[in-house]
Design an enzyme around this catalytic site. Structure first.
Site, PDB file in Angstrom:
ATOM      1  N   ARG A 190       0.043  10.413  11.564  1.00  0.00           N
ATOM      2  CA  ARG A 190       1.120   9.688  11.869  1.00  0.00           C
ATOM      3  C   ARG A 190       2.181   9.828  12.974  1.00  0.00           C
ATOM      4  NH1 ARG A 190       3.741   8.015   8.507  1.00  0.00           N
ATOM      5  NH2 ARG A 190       3.936   5.496   9.197  1.00  0.00           N
ATOM      6  N   GLY A 193       0.874  -1.093  -0.097  1.00  0.00           N
ATOM      7  CA  GLY A 193       0.035   0.083   0.060  1.00  0.00           C
ATOM      8  C   GLY A 193       0.931   1.420  -0.071  1.00  0.00           C
ATOM      9  N   CYS A 249      -6.295  21.705  19.189  1.00  0.00           N
ATOM     10  CA  CYS A 249      -5.976  22.157  20.570  1.00  0.00           C
ATOM     11  C   CYS A 249      -5.558  20.939  21.061  1.00  0.00           C
ATOM     12  CB  CYS A 249      -7.388  22.323  21.266  1.00  0.00           C
ATOM     13  SG  CYS A 249      -8.121  23.936  20.213  1.00  0.00           S
ATOM     14  N   GLU A 250      -3.949  20.650  20.904  1.00  0.00           N
ATOM     15  CA  GLU A 250      -3.390  19.526  21.596  1.00  0.00           C
ATOM     16  C   GLU A 250      -1.964  19.646  20.991  1.00  0.00           C
ATOM     17  OE1 GLU A 250      -5.766  16.095  21.520  1.00  0.00           O
ATOM     18  OE2 GLU A 250      -3.830  14.971  21.220  1.00  0.00           O
ATOM     19  N   TYR A 275      -1.689   6.611   4.301  1.00  0.00           N
ATOM     20  CA  TYR A 275      -2.197   6.616   5.458  1.00  0.00           C
ATOM     21  C   TYR A 275      -2.267   8.026   6.270  1.00  0.00           C
ATOM     22  CZ  TYR A 275      -1.363   1.690   5.216  1.00  0.00           C
ATOM     23  OH  TYR A 275      -1.174   0.457   4.643  1.00  0.00           O
ATOM     24  N   TYR A 315       2.552   7.285  15.746  1.00  0.00           N
ATOM     25  CA  TYR A 315       3.797   6.605  15.654  1.00  0.00           C
ATOM     26  C   TYR A 315       5.043   7.147  15.669  1.00  0.00           C
ATOM     27  CZ  TYR A 315       0.156   4.157  12.753  1.00  0.00           C
ATOM     28  OH  TYR A 315      -1.182   3.781  12.056  1.00  0.00           O
TER      29      TYR A 315
END
Ligand code: LLP
Length: 463
Positions: free
Chosen positions: A360, A322, A391-392, A421, A364
């Site tokens: 990602r 993929g 907001c993070e 992805y 990850y």
């Protein structure tokens, strides 16, 4: 040079970054072709072009953030995989990496098969005219409805993932008066990651049926007794972003061993072996992926050798790349909004997207590259962290990279290798509108997945 000469942020010498970029590249204007799709280049003015179109024009017409997909590159990668594996093997593009109707059409035209893992992906595939026999249906918990749809459509293969599913698919097929071709997904006891593979602590995950303890052999026993099923082969997928073929070697050896056991016990030689996907791509200059023909040769050699050793006819091999097909074909274009130098640390560059279009990095710890693409610059390199507008604080797109110190709000920056992805895992966090995917080819750009609108959000929110 004094610090004051770099008002936009700390110099690279001030901080040692954690990622690949222990030192800035010699020239930030040079695009490393390893991480960009094949038609990407800089024009005479220094602006990046893809498919012959300048990014500023693309940004004006389609807005930012947006994914721009290089159709010629996508098709060329499909052909490279198909050619490398040849007529005696099958390449299934893993739709989970990114799927749309245009993608399905291109796959069809370039002779690839398609792996889907949900009713939604199946519908997209069938709607865009992928012949059902070229579809493989995956998933560890397919619903009965999904199984019915897949069997009715006549998919070429269902990959069975549990003992319950063996029975479920058999019942559905029988009820529909069909005999469904199936493979059994086994867990070979290898978990592979970039540059490494581990042969322990692998069975502790949700996919497949373990070879260990004779479970997979028992699954084969059951599948062979059920009228609704035609067991054609064994499937194994060992991980993601793999560069080292050693994990595939162990996997192939163990799958072939099972084929030999099946022959000895049942007198049946299963004719297919699927080694899954997981082949790595270059996200940064530090990554060195293999070419499809090298992968095809390595896998072919391994399987042939193991089969000869077990006195088995070499089965038909299939693979399911993929990321390796779609990953390198797209970049995400962002507009720089704010620039915040943190003395002695790094400069935070905020863009108009973030974890909603690329989860990602947060999920990850993935590494990405970034480049200033609306112009070139001779300014000093500045160590940056590219962050989104969510907001993070974990909303990071590129953890450590260098951009020119004269970067300014309004500049366009692009993150390459976001074809896999990113859109497929995009979310509406903070009611972000998921960006469009724009295919670019031969001087023409067209939207293949449109940008979400606030009306889309309100339409789903039925009050
Ligand atoms: N075949 C099977 C059975 C799979 O489970 C997968 C990926 C593939 C093929 C395709 O793997 P690829 O060639 O694209 O690496 N969301 C993660 C990756 C999860 C992959 C899950 N299965 C990421 O963003 O890296």
């Amino acid at each position: 040079m004094s610090r004051s000469a770099h008002p936009a942020g700390p110099r690279h010498a001030d901080v040692v970054p954690e990622g690949h970029y222990a030192a800035p590249p010699a020239d930030l204007n040079i695009l490393d072709e390893k991480v960009w799709s094949r038609t990407v280049t800089r024009d005479a003015d220094g602006a990046l072009t893809v498919g012959g179109i300048e990014v500023a024009r693309l940004a004006e017409e389609f807005g930012t953030p947006a994914y721009f997909l290089d159709e010629a590159d996508f098709r060329a990668r499909c052909r490279a995989w198909a050619d490398a594996f040849g007529a005696d093997a099958d390449v299934y593009y893993a739709g989970k990496a990114f799927l749309s109707r245009a993608i399905v059409r291109w796959l069809r035209e370039e002779g690839l098969n398609l792996d889907v893992c949900s009713g939604g992906e199946l519908t997209t595939a069938l709607d865009a005219g992928m012949p059902a026999e070229r579809i493989a249906f995956h998933g560890n918990n397919k619903t009965v409805d999904e199984i019915e749809r897949a069997v009715s459509a006549g998919v070429g293969r269902i990959v069975l993932d549990s003992f319950q599913e063996i029975v479920r698919v058999a019942h559905v097929a029988q009820r529909l008066g069909k005999r469904q071709r199936v493979q059994i997904r086994v867990t070979v006891g290898v978990e592979a990651h970039t540059h490494e593979f581990i042969a322990t602590a692998h069975e502790d995950q949700k996919f497949g049926i373990a070879l260990a303890g004779g479970l997979a052999a028992e699954a084969v026993r059951r599948a062979l007794t059920l009228d609704g099923l035609e067991l054609t082969g064994i499937h194994s997928h060992i991980g993601s972003q793999i560069f080292d073929m050693a994990g595939f070697e162990v996997s192939a050896r163990r799958v072939v061993q099972l084929l030999a056991e099946v022959r000895d016990e049942h007198g049946v030689e299963l004719s297919e072996i699927d080694l899954g996907g997981g082949l790595g791509i270059a996200y940064t200059s530090g990554d060195d992926p293999r070419e499809p023909h090298e992968i095809a040769k390595a896998l072919g050699d391994i399987v042939t050798r193991e089969c000869e050793a077990a006195s088995l006819a070499t089965p038909r091999i299939s693979v399911e790349p993929g990321r390796a097909i779609v990953g390198p074909t797209a970049f995400t274009l962002y507009e720089v909004g704010t620039i915040k130098p943190l003395e002695g640390l790094r400069t935070y560059v905020s863009v108009d997207g973030g974890m909603s279009d690329n989860i990602r990095t947060a999920l990850y710890d993935a590494e990405y590259s970034v480049a200033l693409v609306s112009r070139t610059s001779d300014a000093e390199p500045m160590l940056v962290r590219v962050v989104g507008k969510h907001c993070e604080s974990g909303d990071i797109v590129v953890k450590d990279a260098f951009l020119p110190a004269d970067l300014a709000p309004g500049d366009l920056i692009a993150v390459p290798a976001t074809g896999a992805y990113c859109r497929s895992m995009a979310s509406n966090y903070n009611h972000a509108l998921r960006p469009p995917v724009v295919a670019v080819r031969d001087g023409e750009a067209r939207v293949i997945v449109r940008r979400e609108t606030e009306e889309d959000l309100l339409r789903l929110d039925v009050g």
